[in-house]
Design a protein around this motif. Sequence first.
Motif, PDB file in Angstrom:
ATOM      1  N   THR A  54       0.829  -1.200   0.000  1.00 20.31           N
ATOM      2  CA  THR A  54       0.000   0.000   0.000  1.00 20.31           C
ATOM      3  C   THR A  54       0.866   1.254   0.000  1.00 20.31           C
ATOM      4  OG1 THR A  54      -0.134  -0.022   2.408  1.00 20.31           O
ATOM      5  CG2 THR A  54      -1.892  -1.147   1.192  1.00 20.31           C
ATOM      6  N   MET A  55       0.336   2.302  -0.633  1.00 19.61           N
ATOM      7  CA  MET A  55       1.041   3.577  -0.722  1.00 19.61           C
ATOM      8  C   MET A  55       0.193   4.656  -0.055  1.00 19.61           C
ATOM      9  SD  MET A  55       2.335   3.482  -4.694  1.00 19.61           S
ATOM     10  CE  MET A  55       0.752   2.999  -5.362  1.00 19.61           C
ATOM     11  N   THR A  56       0.866   5.596   0.622  1.00 17.85           N
ATOM     12  CA  THR A  56       0.178   6.688   1.304  1.00 17.85           C
ATOM     13  C   THR A  56       0.821   8.019   0.936  1.00 17.85           C
ATOM     14  OG1 THR A  56      -0.376   5.266   3.185  1.00 17.85           O
ATOM     15  CG2 THR A  56      -0.440   7.633   3.565  1.00 17.85           C
ATOM     16  N   LEU A  57      -0.021   8.992   0.577  1.00 12.20           N
ATOM     17  CA  LEU A  57       0.404  10.364   0.350  1.00 12.20           C
ATOM     18  C   LEU A  57       0.040  11.164   1.589  1.00 12.20           C
ATOM     19  CD1 LEU A  57       1.341  12.745  -1.510  1.00 12.20           C
ATOM     20  CD2 LEU A  57      -1.068  12.946  -2.204  1.00 12.20           C
ATOM     21  N   GLY A  58       0.983  11.939   2.094  1.00 13.74           N
ATOM     22  CA  GLY A  58       0.714  12.818   3.230  1.00 13.74           C
ATOM     23  C   GLY A  58       0.751  14.274   2.799  1.00 13.74           C
ATOM     24  N   LEU A  59      -0.248  15.039   3.222  1.00 15.07           N
ATOM     25  CA  LEU A  59      -0.278  16.476   2.956  1.00 15.07           C
ATOM     26  C   LEU A  59      -0.450  17.205   4.277  1.00 15.07           C
ATOM     27  CD1 LEU A  59      -2.598  16.680  -0.197  1.00 15.07           C
ATOM     28  CD2 LEU A  59      -0.110  16.887  -0.118  1.00 15.07           C
ATOM     29  N   ASP A  60       0.471  18.116   4.570  1.00  9.15           N
ATOM     30  CA  ASP A  60       0.420  18.936   5.772  1.00  9.15           C
ATOM     31  C   ASP A  60       0.109  20.365   5.341  1.00  9.15           C
ATOM     32  OD1 ASP A  60       1.282  16.693   7.238  1.00  9.15           O
ATOM     33  OD2 ASP A  60       3.378  17.235   6.960  1.00  9.15           O
ATOM     34  N   PHE A  61      -1.014  20.904   5.841  1.00  7.36           N
ATOM     35  CA  PHE A  61      -1.435  22.255   5.489  1.00  7.36           C
ATOM     36  C   PHE A  61      -1.131  23.212   6.630  1.00  7.36           C
ATOM     37  CE2 PHE A  61      -3.958  19.605   2.695  1.00  7.36           C
ATOM     38  CZ  PHE A  61      -3.843  20.272   1.485  1.00  7.36           C
ATOM     39  N   ALA A 129      -4.870   7.270   0.871  1.00  8.08           N
ATOM     40  CA  ALA A 129      -4.543   5.988   0.252  1.00  8.08           C
ATOM     41  C   ALA A 129      -4.388   6.212  -1.250  1.00  8.08           C
ATOM     42  CB  ALA A 129      -5.632   4.962   0.528  1.00  8.08           C
ATOM     43  N   VAL A 130      -3.246   5.829  -1.781  1.00  8.17           N
ATOM     44  CA  VAL A 130      -2.922   6.078  -3.196  1.00  8.17           C
ATOM     45  C   VAL A 130      -3.403   4.914  -4.049  1.00  8.17           C
ATOM     46  CG1 VAL A 130      -1.041   6.423  -4.851  1.00  8.17           C
ATOM     47  CG2 VAL A 130      -0.944   7.513  -2.584  1.00  8.17           C
ATOM     48  N   ARG A 131      -4.199   5.242  -5.077  1.00 11.45           N
ATOM     49  CA  ARG A 131      -4.662   4.261  -6.052  1.00 11.45           C
ATOM     50  C   ARG A 131      -3.866   4.343  -7.353  1.00 11.45           C
ATOM     51  NH1 ARG A 131      -6.893   2.626  -2.098  1.00 11.45           N
ATOM     52  NH2 ARG A 131      -9.072   2.089  -1.862  1.00 11.45           N
TER      53      ARG A 131
END
Length: 169
Positions: A54-61, A129-131
């Motif tokens: 599984t791949m995960t993208l993290g975004l911190d605003f 969750a990256v598709r």
Amino acid sequence: MDQSVINFAVYEDSTEYLGMAQASLPDLTMLTESISGAGIAGNIEAVILGHYDTMTLGLDFRTVSKQSIKLSSPKRHNIELRVAQQDEDPVAGEVKVVKVKHVFVVIPKSDKGGTVAPATPTNGSGEYAVRYWATYIDGKKYREIDPLNFICYIDGTDYLASVRTALGK
């Protein structure tokens, strides 16, 4: 000589600017199978062609915005990270800007509201969750990982093309 990211912007659906953010790109970890038996002195790992964990993208605003809240919608989101990188040609003595674009299809899996305090950013964040993940450098595709469509394209080679053929896809 590659030097640094000058800056980047986060967009949804190629048009809507989502605000100032910091991104944590996914880790690519190939699936493996432990192999042991007659003729092998111990165990080895077989790396499964084109298959990733599984791949995960993290975004911190920095702050709460309508756009960052919109990413909490429990649906697929089309995200682009448009990056301006700085490279230097030491022979010519020139600094140039390289365009890098990461294209993601993601589904939100967590949303952290951050903190509220005087004269500080809220630093809310989300994990997605990256598709699908594709990377373009100066407009040329160098990576495309699409597990649902059996695509593992890296630097000009689609490593799952023969698998799709074998499966009749």
